[in-house]
Design a protein around this motif. Structure first.
Motif, short mmCIF file in Angstrom:
data_model
loop_
_atom_site.label_atom_id
_atom_site.label_comp_id
_atom_site.label_asym_id
_atom_site.label_seq_id
_atom_site.Cartn_x
_atom_site.Cartn_y
_atom_site.Cartn_z
N SER A 81 0.80 -1.17 -0.07
CA SER A 81 -0.05 0.01 0.03
C SER A 81 0.89 1.09 0.14
N LEU A 82 0.31 2.41 -0.38
CA LEU A 82 1.03 3.56 -0.61
C LEU A 82 0.15 4.74 -0.01
N THR A 83 0.70 5.65 0.88
CA THR A 83 -0.12 6.78 1.42
C THR A 83 0.72 7.99 1.45
N HIS A 84 0.47 9.08 1.82
CA HIS A 84 1.25 10.43 1.76
C HIS A 84 0.78 10.99 2.99
N CYS A 85 2.03 11.85 3.62
CA CYS A 85 1.51 12.96 4.48
C CYS A 85 1.91 14.07 3.90
N ALA A 86 2.31 15.14 4.86
CA ALA A 86 2.72 16.55 4.51
C ALA A 86 4.11 16.47 3.39
N THR A 87 5.13 15.58 3.59
CA THR A 87 6.38 15.58 3.04
C THR A 87 6.76 14.36 2.47
N ARG A 88 6.17 13.40 2.64
CA ARG A 88 6.60 11.84 2.55
C ARG A 88 5.72 10.99 1.81
N LEU A 89 6.30 9.99 1.08
CA LEU A 89 5.68 9.05 0.59
C LEU A 89 5.75 7.96 1.65
N ARG A 90 4.58 7.19 2.06
CA ARG A 90 4.55 6.28 3.01
C ARG A 90 4.24 4.75 2.47
N PHE A 91 5.37 4.07 2.27
CA PHE A 91 5.17 2.57 1.59
C PHE A 91 4.81 1.63 2.55
N GLN A 92 4.26 0.88 2.32
CA GLN A 92 4.04 -0.26 3.24
C GLN A 92 4.45 -1.57 2.49
N GLY A 141 8.84 -3.19 10.16
CA GLY A 141 7.58 -3.71 9.83
C GLY A 141 7.76 -3.62 8.31
N ASP A 142 8.66 -3.45 7.51
CA ASP A 142 8.66 -3.41 6.07
C ASP A 142 7.81 -2.06 5.68
N ARG A 143 8.09 -0.78 6.46
CA ARG A 143 7.65 0.06 6.16
C ARG A 143 8.63 1.12 5.74
N PHE A 144 8.60 2.01 4.70
CA PHE A 144 9.60 2.81 3.97
C PHE A 144 9.10 4.10 3.81
N GLN A 145 9.86 5.32 4.07
CA GLN A 145 9.36 6.55 3.68
C GLN A 145 10.33 7.28 2.66
N VAL A 146 9.73 7.85 1.75
CA VAL A 146 10.77 8.64 0.68
C VAL A 146 10.19 10.18 0.89
N VAL A 147 11.22 10.86 1.18
CA VAL A 147 10.90 12.24 1.55
C VAL A 147 11.00 13.23 0.16
N ILE A 148 9.80 13.74 -0.13
CA ILE A 148 9.77 14.66 -1.44
C ILE A 148 9.55 15.92 -0.95
N GLY A 149 8.86 16.39 0.19
CA GLY A 149 8.67 17.80 0.25
C GLY A 149 7.40 18.11 -0.21
N GLY A 150 7.22 19.17 -0.48
CA GLY A 150 5.80 20.12 -0.62
C GLY A 150 4.97 19.27 -1.85
N ALA A 151 5.69 18.86 -2.73
CA ALA A 151 5.22 18.37 -4.12
C ALA A 151 4.90 16.94 -3.93
N VAL A 152 4.86 16.46 -2.65
CA VAL A 152 4.62 14.91 -2.64
C VAL A 152 3.06 14.53 -2.92
N ALA A 153 2.12 15.29 -3.15
CA ALA A 153 0.66 15.05 -3.51
C ALA A 153 0.87 14.79 -4.87
N ALA A 172 1.64 21.46 -0.43
CA ALA A 172 2.79 22.06 0.36
C ALA A 172 2.82 21.87 1.82
N ALA A 173 2.32 20.89 2.12
CA ALA A 173 2.04 20.68 3.75
C ALA A 173 3.30 20.61 4.51
N ASP A 174 4.35 20.48 3.93
CA ASP A 174 5.48 20.39 4.70
C ASP A 174 6.55 21.57 4.52
N GLY A 175 6.04 22.52 3.40
CA GLY A 175 7.21 23.47 3.30
C GLY A 175 6.13 24.71 2.66
#
Length: 715
Positions: free
Chosen positions: A27-38, A64-76, A536-539
């Protein structure tokens, strides 16, 4: 670079490849700056290749095989590009489930004591939803013709209309008359059988040859219904009596027919081998269901409608007030089933025999309650920026108010959202009650109950009061209580925000991108995407209520405003200020989202650290992006990984796009809830576009009050 450009697609593909390919993504979700992979297997990640990507600011492996990729405000935007990849069409691949998980999933499918009602509404909704386009088109043609009729330019219902207007009639009658065939197709698809078989069965009793059977056909006898004034014919077919009916517009019949057809069709699939099913399953299904429909199901639908009409005539004569209340309460259930059509014959019979009709008046209360509910949905769609629903509701409301057509509202909106019906029924009840208490409403003509036909009702004032009350009550109830559940609304808003971020022009998204040039940022960070992580959530800037921070003093003692080269950023919360090196989150500690500070909060009042524009406000309340006067992008991030709390304990007091002044309240946070949930409550303040300044200087560690200088950014 547009979100659909080759470069954007390449970045998305490179990221997916770097985490082990689509088959490794659960699965894949995102928050303010990061892609959150399971992921299925975290060891398959190629961190080196991911860190080398231009648009990736950093990577963070987790347990738990979770991995984050930091993108910044363009994450969406990046998230939308990844989800748009053909290889991600399924949104990820589920990992193999344990026996316990399989059993839990099966148990979760049970929907409680009213599951049959849920299934019934889903069956109705999915049978009509694909028809919304043609229904709206036909309804608007009717609305235009009704306007011309009301203005006296054409007699819409004249028997001797010109060929031009007969042709115009065909343009909308094609949809309403052949609606049973279309509904049969969709209903069959809903029940996972061949839609064309369903359509063929229904079409068999709507062919010209079938409809041409009449009194002059050998083996056919006809009688007249004294109450309705209609002719009823019976044909002898295979030695059995078959009632002949015109099924145009009768959607109740195909809904019943397909429900039985599905049982027959699926039963035949079990009987015939797979290599014979293509021919023999449709063949036997038609051989069985066409006679069953013609002899049994079709007449059953017509008998139900005629019986209902006779009962209503009796009720109006013996209990007119009850009748006036009952009609608007029944119609919301009759119309979706097509059982309201036989009442048209009763209305015409009333006009012919009595000189007036008593059904259309109280029926108007139902129609306008229906249109009021649609108006409430339209207002909500405008408020929540839902383009598709806004278009649907606008067309449905126009067809209703000017054409008197309720089907677009029902099939396109109301049957899709179960919260609407109870609120609409309150409007129906109020309007019908007023009609009954004020002595009833009659009309001497057959009319669509629209704004244009109000003058044909008598007394007109009673009718206007009743429909106005029905309309307003339904509209207000739907608007203030919403037609979606809170969970549906949150999901819809998140989808909207992601879509807006993905569709935004590159220039706009760059304004909200962490690390974007200050010159670009000043042009329009307000266009940054929404709070839950859209662009732009994180920046990006975030409107909260923070006025511009005080100007920094220059070396010679004069006051130096931000335009003179320095931007002062205050502490957004009282507490103990620490350097980023002491922050447990590696993304912030590595300065991937800019230089800044952490503050261990003493209370939960989060305030704006500088004057500026709130470009983003996370829907979960944990992050705010502010474009400060002077060009500094300021990120306020409350807690570590608090996005997973889904807003629990976060009371947001501002909105995206709002201008704020330093010290204005952004949110009130329950710190104990954060700690009880197992998260660090430290509040981070960073300058994502640090590279655009000559120096970004954190204040010394120590106790600070909200508003004290935390960071100074110098040109």
């Amino acid at each position: 670079m547009s979100s659909s450009s080759p470069q954007a697609r390449s970045t998305a593909e490179d990221i997916v490849r770097g985490v082990g390919g689509p088959e490794n993504i659960e699965s894949l979700t995102h928050c303010a700056t990061r892609l959150r992979f399971q992921l299925h297997d975290g060891d398959k990640v190629d961190r080196e290749s991911l860190d080398a990507l231009k648009d990736v600011m950093g990577t963070v492996p987790q347990s738990g095989d979770r991995f984050q990729v930091v993108i910044g405000g363009a994450v969406a935007g990046v998230y939308s590009q990844i989800m748009a990849l053909p290889s991600m069409a399924a949104g990820g691949t589920a990992r193999p489930q344990t026996d316990a998980e399989v059993k839990a999933a099966i148990r979760s499918k049970a929907r409680g004591r009213w599951s049959w009602l849920d299934s019934f509404f889903e069956y109705l909704s999915d049978s009509f939803r694909p028809l919304m386009g043609v229904l709206l088109g036909a309804s608007l043609i009717i609305a235009i013709a009704s306007v011309l009729d009301a203005l006296g330019m054409v007699d819409f219902r004249a028997e001797d209309k010109s060929a031009t207007w007969v042709f115009v009639d065909a343009m909308w009658r094609s949809v309403l008359y052949f609606l049973p065939i279309m509904v049969a197709f969709n209903a069959a698809k809903k029940l996972q059988i061949d839609g064309w078989v369903g359509a063929a069965v229904m079409a068999a009793v709507m062919t010209p040859d079938y409809l041409g059977l009449g009194a002059d056909t050998p083996g056919v006898t006809c009688t007249t219904n004294d109450l309705l004034g209609t002719e009823q014919c019976v044909a002898q077919v295979f030695g059995l009596p078959m009632q002949l009916n015109d099924y145009g517009g009768q959607v109740f019949v195909p809904l019943l027919m397909v429900a039985l057809l599905a049982l027959v069709y699926k039963g035949l699939q079990k009987v015939f081998p797979a290599n014979l099913q293509l021919v023999f399953v449709p063949f036997v299904s038609m051989l069985v269901m066409i006679p069953v429909t013609a002899f049994l199901i079709g007449p059953l639908g017509i008998w139900a409608g005629n019986g209902l009409g006779s009962g209503l005539a009796w009720l109006n004569g013996n209990a007119p007030i009850v009748f006036a209340i009952l009609i608007p309460l029944l119609y919301p259930f009759l119309v979706p089933l097509g059982l309201h059509w036989p009442l048209n014959a009763l209305m015409l019979q009333n006009i012919n025999s009595l000189g007036y009709d008593f059904i259309q008046g109280p029926m108007g209360a139902w129609n306008f309650a229906c249109f009021g509910a649609t108006a409430g949905v339209l207002l909500l769609s405008i408020r929540h920026r839902e383009a598709e629903m806004r278009q649907t509701a606008t067309g449905a409301l126009a067809a209703g108010l000017f054409g008197g057509i309720s089907e677009p509202s029902l099939y396109g909106i109301h049957l899709r959202f179960k919260r609407i019906y109870p609120r609409m029924l309150v409007g129906c009840l109020a309007g019908g009650l007023l009609v009954g208490l004020l002595g009833g409403v009659n009309t001497s003509v057959f009319a669509f109950t629209s704004l244009l036909t109000i003058p044909v009702f008598d007394p007109m004032l009673t009718y206007v009061i009743a429909i106005a009350v029905a309309f307003v009550i339904a509209m207000v109830l739907v608007y203030f209580s919403d037609y979606m559940t809170p969970e549906q609304r949150a999901e819809a808003n998140a989808a909207r925000d992601s879509a807006e971020a993905a569709a935004a022009p590159e220039a706009e998204r760059e304004l909200a991108t962490v690390g974007a040039p200050a010159g670009a940022a000043t042009a329009g960070a307000a266009a940054g995407s929404s709070a839950d992580g859209a662009a732009a959530a994180d920046g990006g800037a975030a409107p909260a209520d923070g006025s511009a921070a005080p100007a920094a003093a220059s070396s010679d003692g004069s006051s130096e405003g931000s335009s003179a080269g320095a931007v002062v950023i205050g502490a957004p919360v009282a507490g103990r200020l620490v350097g980023l090196d002491e922050v447990s989150d590696p993304v912030f500690a590595s300065r991937a989202v800019g230089e800044g500070v952490g503050i261990i909060p003493a209370d939960g009042r989060i305030v704006a650290p500088a004057d500026g524009l709130l470009a983003t406000v996370a829907a979960t309340g944990h992050a705010f992006g502010i474009l400060a006067d002077g060009g500094a992008e300021v990120l306020v991030h409350v807690g570590i990984d608090t996005v997973t709390m889904q807003g629990e304990g976060f009371d947001v007091r501002v909105a995206q796009g709002q201008r704020v002044s330093a010290g204005d309240l952004l949110a009130v946070v329950d710190l104990e809830k954060i700690r009880a949930a197992g998260f660090d409550s430290i509040t981070l303040v960073t300058v994502p576009n640090t590279a655009t300044f000559a120096a970004v200087e954190p204040a010394p560690a120590g106790e600070v009050a909200a508003g004290d200088v935390a960071i100074t950014a110098r040109r």
